[in-house]
Motif scaffolding. Structure first.
Motif, mmCIF file in Angstrom:
data_model
loop_
_atom_site.group_PDB
_atom_site.id
_atom_site.type_symbol
_atom_site.label_atom_id
_atom_site.label_comp_id
_atom_site.label_asym_id
_atom_site.label_seq_id
_atom_site.Cartn_x
_atom_site.Cartn_y
_atom_site.Cartn_z
ATOM 1 N N THR A 35 0.842 -1.193 0.000
ATOM 2 C CA THR A 35 0.000 0.000 0.000
ATOM 3 C C THR A 35 0.876 1.242 0.000
ATOM 4 O OG1 THR A 35 -0.126 0.050 2.407
ATOM 5 C CG2 THR A 35 -1.833 -1.201 1.251
ATOM 6 N N SER A 36 0.234 2.395 -0.136
ATOM 7 C CA SER A 36 0.971 3.659 -0.198
ATOM 8 C C SER A 36 1.410 4.151 1.170
ATOM 9 C CB SER A 36 0.104 4.730 -0.854
ATOM 10 O OG SER A 36 -1.005 5.029 -0.032
ATOM 11 N N GLY A 37 0.784 3.702 2.223
ATOM 12 C CA GLY A 37 1.110 4.173 3.559
ATOM 13 C C GLY A 37 0.328 5.420 3.952
ATOM 14 N N ARG A 38 -0.519 5.924 3.070
ATOM 15 C CA ARG A 38 -1.324 7.109 3.377
ATOM 16 C C ARG A 38 -2.441 6.740 4.337
ATOM 17 N NH1 ARG A 38 -2.256 9.437 -2.685
ATOM 18 N NH2 ARG A 38 -0.072 9.879 -3.107
ATOM 19 N N GLU A 39 -2.705 7.632 5.264
ATOM 20 C CA GLU A 39 -3.816 7.405 6.184
ATOM 21 C C GLU A 39 -5.127 7.730 5.476
ATOM 22 O OE1 GLU A 39 -3.441 9.062 10.053
ATOM 23 O OE2 GLU A 39 -1.287 8.704 10.098
ATOM 24 N N GLY A 40 -6.159 7.005 5.807
ATOM 25 C CA GLY A 40 -7.468 7.258 5.236
ATOM 26 C C GLY A 40 -7.712 6.584 3.894
ATOM 27 N N ARG A 41 -6.738 5.865 3.373
ATOM 28 C CA ARG A 41 -6.928 5.171 2.100
ATOM 29 C C ARG A 41 -7.617 3.836 2.356
ATOM 30 N NH1 ARG A 41 -4.573 7.737 -2.538
ATOM 31 N NH2 ARG A 41 -5.346 5.856 -3.494
ATOM 32 N N GLU A 42 -8.474 3.459 1.436
ATOM 33 C CA GLU A 42 -9.191 2.199 1.572
ATOM 34 C C GLU A 42 -8.257 1.036 1.237
ATOM 35 O OE1 GLU A 42 -13.652 0.727 0.691
ATOM 36 O OE2 GLU A 42 -12.608 1.675 -0.977
ATOM 37 N N VAL A 43 -8.072 0.151 2.200
ATOM 38 C CA VAL A 43 -7.170 -0.984 2.046
ATOM 39 C C VAL A 43 -7.992 -2.265 2.073
ATOM 40 C CG1 VAL A 43 -5.248 -2.243 3.086
ATOM 41 C CG2 VAL A 43 -5.268 0.245 3.127
ATOM 42 N N TYR A 44 -7.647 -3.174 1.178
ATOM 43 C CA TYR A 44 -8.275 -4.485 1.141
ATOM 44 C C TYR A 44 -7.221 -5.544 1.429
ATOM 45 C CZ TYR A 44 -12.755 -2.997 -0.802
ATOM 46 O OH TYR A 44 -13.989 -2.440 -0.977
ATOM 47 N N SER A 45 -7.677 -6.658 1.984
ATOM 48 C CA SER A 45 -6.798 -7.796 2.243
ATOM 49 C C SER A 45 -7.181 -8.916 1.301
ATOM 50 C CB SER A 45 -6.946 -8.282 3.680
ATOM 51 O OG SER A 45 -6.547 -7.285 4.574
ATOM 52 N N MET A 46 -6.175 -9.516 0.710
ATOM 53 C CA MET A 46 -6.391 -10.632 -0.197
ATOM 54 C C MET A 46 -5.613 -11.825 0.365
ATOM 55 S SD MET A 46 -5.698 -10.913 -4.313
ATOM 56 C CE MET A 46 -5.028 -9.297 -4.265
ATOM 57 N N LYS A 47 -6.304 -12.918 0.577
ATOM 58 C CA LYS A 47 -5.656 -14.111 1.105
ATOM 59 C C LYS A 47 -5.250 -14.995 -0.069
ATOM 60 C CE LYS A 47 -6.361 -17.672 4.583
ATOM 61 N NZ LYS A 47 -7.381 -18.279 5.456
#
Length: 151
Positions: A114-126
Motif C-alpha cells: 500500500t501507499s502508507g497514506r492514512e485514510g486510504r481504503e485498504v483491502y486484504s487478499m488471502k
C-alpha cells in the motif's frame, strides 16, 4: 469471451517515522558541517558520512507500486525511482482464497503493498494462506466482487 485488463499505480508516501529520520539526518549533517567550518576540520568527516548515507537512504524511499490484473492473473510490481521495475508478487485467481475490506491480522504472514497514506481504503487478499494488503481501484473491487463476498 471478454478480456479483463485493469492496471493502476499507487505512489508510496513516506511515513512520519521516515520523515523524522530524514530531518534528524539532515540537521546532524548541517551541524557537523558548520562545526567543521567554525571549529575543527575533522568534523567534516562525520558530516560527509551522514550526508552520503542520507542521500542513498532517501533515494531508496522513492518508489511506487503498479498493480496489473489480466484475466485472473494479478501482479504487483515495485517501481524504484521511476527507473527499475521489480515484480514483488504474482497470483492467479484460483490461488486467491478471500478478498475482504480492511487489514486482516490472524497471525499469518502479510505483505503490505500500500501507499502508507492514512485514510486510504485498504483491502486484504488471502493467497495461499498469506494475507496481501493492497489499495484496489474501483474496477478491481467490482471484478473481485463477482468471485468473493465483500466483508
Amino acid at each position: 469471451m471478454k478480456d479483463v485488463v485493469i492496471e493502476w499505480y499507487i505512489p508510496y508516501v513516506i511515513s512520519k517515522r521516515q520523515m523524522l529520520i530524514k530531518a534528524v539526518m539532515i540537521s546532524a549533517a548541517l551541524v557537523f558541517f558548520i562545526d567543521a567550518l567554525v571549529f575543527m576540520a575533522v568534523m567534516l568527516l562525520p558530516s560527509l558520512i551522514i550526508g552520503v548515507t542520507g542521500f542513498f537512504l532517501f533515494r531508496s524511499w522513492r518508489y511506487e507500486y503498479e498493480y496489473v490484473y489480466v484475466n485472473g492473473d494479478f501482479t504487483i510490481s515495485k517501481i524504484i525511482r521511476k527507473e527499475k521495475r521489480k515484480d514483488v508478487f504474482h497470483a492467479d485467481r484460483v490461488d486467491m482464497e478471500a478478498f475482504v475490506r480492511g487489514r486482516r491480522k490472524d497471525g499469518r504472514t502479510a505483505g503490505d503493498f500500500t501507499s502508507g497514506r492514512e485514510g486510504r481504503e485498504v483491502y486484504s487478499m488471502k493467497v495461499k494462506g498469506a494475507w496481501i494488503y493492497i489499495e484496489p481501484s474501483p474496477e478491481f473491487v467490482e471484478e473481485m466482487s463477482k468471485y468473493y463476498r465483500q466483508g
